[in-house]
Design a protein around this motif. Structure first.
Motif, mmCIF file in Angstrom:
data_model
loop_
_atom_site.group_PDB
_atom_site.id
_atom_site.type_symbol
_atom_site.label_atom_id
_atom_site.label_comp_id
_atom_site.label_asym_id
_atom_site.label_seq_id
_atom_site.Cartn_x
_atom_site.Cartn_y
_atom_site.Cartn_z
ATOM 1 N N SER A 1 0.749 -1.121 -0.017
ATOM 2 C CA SER A 1 -0.013 -0.131 -0.004
ATOM 3 C C SER A 1 0.904 1.212 0.038
ATOM 4 N N PRO A 2 0.463 2.196 -0.526
ATOM 5 C CA PRO A 2 1.100 3.570 -0.404
ATOM 6 C C PRO A 2 1.726 4.005 0.820
ATOM 7 N N ILE A 3 1.168 3.665 2.100
ATOM 8 C CA ILE A 3 1.678 3.950 3.153
ATOM 9 C C ILE A 3 2.994 3.181 3.660
ATOM 10 N N SER A 4 2.472 1.773 3.518
ATOM 11 C CA SER A 4 3.528 0.852 3.755
ATOM 12 C C SER A 4 4.760 0.880 2.775
ATOM 13 N N PHE A 5 4.558 1.411 1.630
ATOM 14 C CA PHE A 5 5.739 1.609 0.856
ATOM 15 C C PHE A 5 6.534 2.963 1.130
ATOM 16 N N GLN A 6 5.676 4.044 1.498
ATOM 17 C CA GLN A 6 6.532 5.068 1.997
ATOM 18 C C GLN A 6 7.312 4.683 3.103
ATOM 19 N N PHE A 7 7.004 3.966 3.991
ATOM 20 C CA PHE A 7 7.459 3.615 4.913
ATOM 21 C C PHE A 7 8.859 2.895 4.802
ATOM 22 N N MET A 8 8.664 1.940 3.861
ATOM 23 C CA MET A 8 9.770 1.341 3.440
ATOM 24 C C MET A 8 10.929 2.161 3.001
ATOM 25 N N LEU A 9 10.567 3.156 2.132
ATOM 26 C CA LEU A 9 11.453 4.089 1.624
ATOM 27 C C LEU A 9 12.197 4.903 2.689
ATOM 28 N N LYS A 10 11.487 5.125 3.814
ATOM 29 C CA LYS A 10 12.177 5.760 4.994
ATOM 30 C C LYS A 10 12.960 4.974 5.440
ATOM 31 N N CYS A 11 12.666 3.622 5.705
ATOM 32 C CA CYS A 11 13.702 2.793 6.128
ATOM 33 C C CYS A 11 14.978 2.831 5.428
ATOM 34 N N TYR A 12 14.782 2.624 4.206
ATOM 35 C CA TYR A 12 15.948 2.577 3.278
ATOM 36 C C TYR A 12 16.923 4.001 3.549
ATOM 37 N N LEU A 13 16.190 5.204 3.508
ATOM 38 C CA LEU A 13 16.885 6.364 3.540
ATOM 39 C C LEU A 13 17.312 6.787 5.090
ATOM 40 N N GLY A 14 16.929 6.201 6.078
ATOM 41 C CA GLY A 14 17.043 6.333 7.236
ATOM 42 C C GLY A 14 16.154 7.737 7.537
ATOM 43 N N LEU A 15 15.203 7.799 7.318
ATOM 44 C CA LEU A 15 14.581 9.143 7.331
ATOM 45 C C LEU A 15 13.493 8.664 8.774
ATOM 46 N N GLY A 16 13.304 9.891 9.379
ATOM 47 C CA GLY A 16 12.277 9.649 10.412
ATOM 48 C C GLY A 16 11.958 11.129 11.177
ATOM 49 N N SER A 17 11.126 11.272 11.841
ATOM 50 C CA SER A 17 10.455 12.318 12.358
ATOM 51 C C SER A 17 11.582 12.923 13.256
ATOM 52 N N THR A 18 11.454 14.157 13.364
ATOM 53 C CA THR A 18 12.260 14.861 14.446
ATOM 54 C C THR A 18 11.458 15.727 15.376
ATOM 55 N N ASN A 19 10.282 15.918 15.125
ATOM 56 C CA ASN A 19 9.478 17.000 16.230
ATOM 57 C C ASN A 19 8.574 16.114 16.961
ATOM 58 N N PHE A 20 8.508 16.582 18.190
ATOM 59 C CA PHE A 20 7.915 15.761 19.254
ATOM 60 C C PHE A 20 6.455 16.321 19.416
ATOM 61 N N ASN A 21 6.042 17.344 18.977
ATOM 62 C CA ASN A 21 4.628 17.903 19.298
ATOM 63 C C ASN A 21 3.561 17.217 18.645
ATOM 64 N N LEU A 22 3.598 15.821 18.962
ATOM 65 C CA LEU A 22 2.509 15.126 18.500
ATOM 66 C C LEU A 22 0.978 15.159 19.244
ATOM 67 N N GLU A 23 0.997 16.160 19.685
ATOM 68 C CA GLU A 23 -0.405 16.692 20.371
ATOM 69 C C GLU A 23 -1.251 15.606 20.605
ATOM 70 N N SER A 24 -0.788 14.511 21.291
ATOM 71 C CA SER A 24 -1.429 13.136 21.301
ATOM 72 C C SER A 24 -2.299 13.145 22.485
ATOM 73 N N ASP A 25 -3.655 13.695 22.272
ATOM 74 C CA ASP A 25 -4.517 13.029 23.167
ATOM 75 C C ASP A 25 -4.949 11.703 22.994
ATOM 76 N N ARG A 26 -4.924 10.837 24.005
ATOM 77 C CA ARG A 26 -5.547 9.786 23.919
ATOM 78 C C ARG A 26 -6.726 9.467 23.057
ATOM 79 N N LYS A 27 -6.777 8.265 22.408
ATOM 80 C CA LYS A 27 -7.894 8.010 21.365
ATOM 81 C C LYS A 27 -8.852 6.915 21.974
ATOM 82 N N SER A 28 -8.516 6.211 22.960
ATOM 83 C CA SER A 28 -9.454 5.409 23.671
ATOM 84 C C SER A 28 -8.929 4.826 25.207
ATOM 85 N N ILE A 29 -9.623 4.142 25.904
ATOM 86 C CA ILE A 29 -9.399 3.853 27.270
ATOM 87 C C ILE A 29 -10.076 2.604 27.406
ATOM 88 N N SER A 30 -9.512 1.777 28.036
ATOM 89 C CA SER A 30 -9.860 0.464 28.081
ATOM 90 C C SER A 30 -9.329 -0.542 29.283
#
Length: 495
Positions: free
Chosen positions: A247-276
DNA sequence: CATCGAAGGACCC
DNA sequence: AGCCAGGGTCCTTCGTGA
């Protein structure tokens, strides 16, 4: 599903290769090497904290957790093969003298708080991932200091040891993905520095087992293995195949692995999505027993809800693990927020009832579609945050992912049977350097060109238009391609 | 047909 | 030398309302 691969593997994928190369080039030149990211991981955290309280534990194989499952083990126990995430009974078989200590979360939290206080000095907006793990962006701190990244991280780790008597390992690199991997390299009480330079990174990833990348688990590893992809470097050779299969997403992820790319920003404003909450128990099948469990869990969940200041959730879900170990998940969404223990229990019982008869060993209940976090400010600040988020994500996970049609549609849409079309033209060119009428799969223009010219044209076309634009264009120009590649997700290969 | 909800998984700590 | 426990997130596919 391997059949899909078999079908593709002998085909001429030169066009795909070109397209992918263009994409790779784009991503490569967009690389951000300006940040210095550090991933810190406490060594055998829970076990080490326990050893602090009782030093005699250091001398014997010991693990923290329960009989059902261990969270961590000390290094003595690891010599016996006792690892974290191992059921206790199995660990005892490996190592009969293993001492198992129950969890003491308050202690771990206290130790964690000390460590985090140190992190905050070096990066006030550090990103904690769990009690024993965090990312730090050291770029700012380094700019105001004479220290090298390695010296600075050594200093941080020394400080942790002095303050808590605990040791930490760390990785230093240009982004989170790489830093995480690096922190594993000199694991107990060590650190690894990967220079923030393209050459160093490409060399690093070329021999890096794909499994080391966070997000690649057993299943994905196996699937990739069948495609001859074992290292991140292997991805390059298989790029065209992967492009077709994933899939496009998986493929994009593969390319990032190959190139050694990753995110550098931490502001992932992560409110939680669920509680269980979920619990495992000895097999239950009588409805009354099940409903009693529901009440228990609903109670726990309601308490948790309150403790976390969550108003409620619109979606109520259950998870049942049958005694056969099959898992069933059911859920229902309501127009208003559910929060009261009684309401949760009532809805959950309805869901459970539909599953009868069942014999289960685990029941879980979950609330999701939680209300958006309203942090006491109106409009302006929120707006600001939002903007900051979107423009910081210059290399966000889903860039080409928003394309609804598959990447293959680039090919299938231009002519009736583009594969044969393309290969036909190329085959013709092999026989003689003749000029062949072809339709460019990108700009859709009819061209009278030989092979070389055609390739040149492709390059130009690719440089002019981004992949996204191509796809958009194709989409509006063409009727929906009949796409015979259904399962390009990694997961599909498993069946 | 873009969207959403539901179900099923993979994966992480 | 078996895949567990419990709390999550995210991705994908499918079916259905519009």
């Amino acid at each position: 599903m391997i059949r899909q691969y078999d079908k593709i593997k002998d085909m001429d994928l030169s066009f795909e290769t070109k397209l992918v190369d263009h994409k790779i080039n784009e991503m490569d030149t967009g690389r951000d090497l300006t940040q210095c990211i550090c991933h810190v991981d406490m060594d055998a955290f829970y076990a080490s904290v326990e050893e602090l309280d009782d030093p005699s534990l250091k001398e014997i194989p010991m693990a923290v957790g329960g009989m059902h499952m261990l969270c961590t083990s000390n290094y003595k126990a690891r010599q016996f093969g006792v690892r974290s995430a191992m059921p206790g009974y199995l660990a005892l078989k490996l190592c009969p003298q293993l001492k198992i200590i129950p969890l003491h979360f308050p202690k771990y939290r206290a130790a964690s708080a000390k460590v985090r206080a140190i992190f905050a000095k070096y990066d006030p907006s550090f990103l904690p991932m769990s009690l024993d793990e965090a990312y730090l962006n050291l770029t700012n701190y380094l700019s105001t200091s004479e220290l090298t990244p390695e010296q600075l991280v050594q200093q941080i780790r020394d400080e942790i040891q002095q303050e808590t008597q605990l040791t930490a390992s760390a990785g230093i690199a240009a982004n989170r993905m790489l830093a995480k991997i690096c922190s594993d390299f000199n694991k107990p009480n060590g650190q690894y520095f990967l220079p923030m330079e393209r050459e160093a990174i490409m060399k690093f990833t070329s021999n890096l087992s794909i499994r080391k990348v966070s997000g690649v688990g057993r299943v994905t590893e196996r699937v990739l293995q069948t495609l001859d992809v074992k290292t991140c470097g292997d991805i390059l050779h298989r790029r065209a195949i992967l492009y077709r299969l994933l899939s496009p997403i998986s493929f994009q992820f593969m390319l990032k692995c190959y190139l050694g790319l990753g995110s550098t920003n931490f502001n992932l404003e992560s409110d939680r999505k669920s509680i269980s909450v979920e619990r495992t128990f000895s097999a239950l099948s009588k409805p009354d027993d099940l409903y009693r469990k529901v009440d228990e869990l609903a109670e726990l969940l309601a308490v948790d809800l309150g403790r976390n200041q969550i108003q409620g959730g619109k979606t109520v879900g259950i998870k049942l693990k049958l005694t056969s170990f099959d898992v069933r998940v059911r859920s229902k969404t309501y127009p208003s927020y559910i929060s009261k223990k009684e309401d949760i229990a009532r809805i959950v019982k309805e869901l459970v009832q539909k599953e009868l008869p069942v014999s289960i060993r685990l029941m879980g209940i979950r609330l999701s579609s939680l209300p958006p976090k309203v942090d006491d400010d109106h409009g302006v600040k929120k707006y600001f945050k939002k903007r900051k988020n979107t423009d910081a994500g210059e290399e966000q996970p889903r860039k080409i992912s928003t394309v609804p049609s598959s990447p293959v549609s680039v090919l299938t849409s231009t002519s009736v049977t583009p594969d044969t079309h393309l290969t036909a033209s190329i085959a013709a060119n092999e026989n003689a350097p003749s000029i062949v009428a072809v339709t460019c799969p990108i700009c859709s223009r009819s061209l009278a060109l030989d092979n070389h010219q055609f390739n040149q044209h492709l390059d130009e076309c690719l440089n002019k238009v981004t992949v996204k634009a191509i796809l958009q264009q194709q989409q509006q120009n063409q009727s929906p391609p009949q796409d015979q590649t259904q399962g390009r997700s990694l997961l599909d290969y498993y069946r």
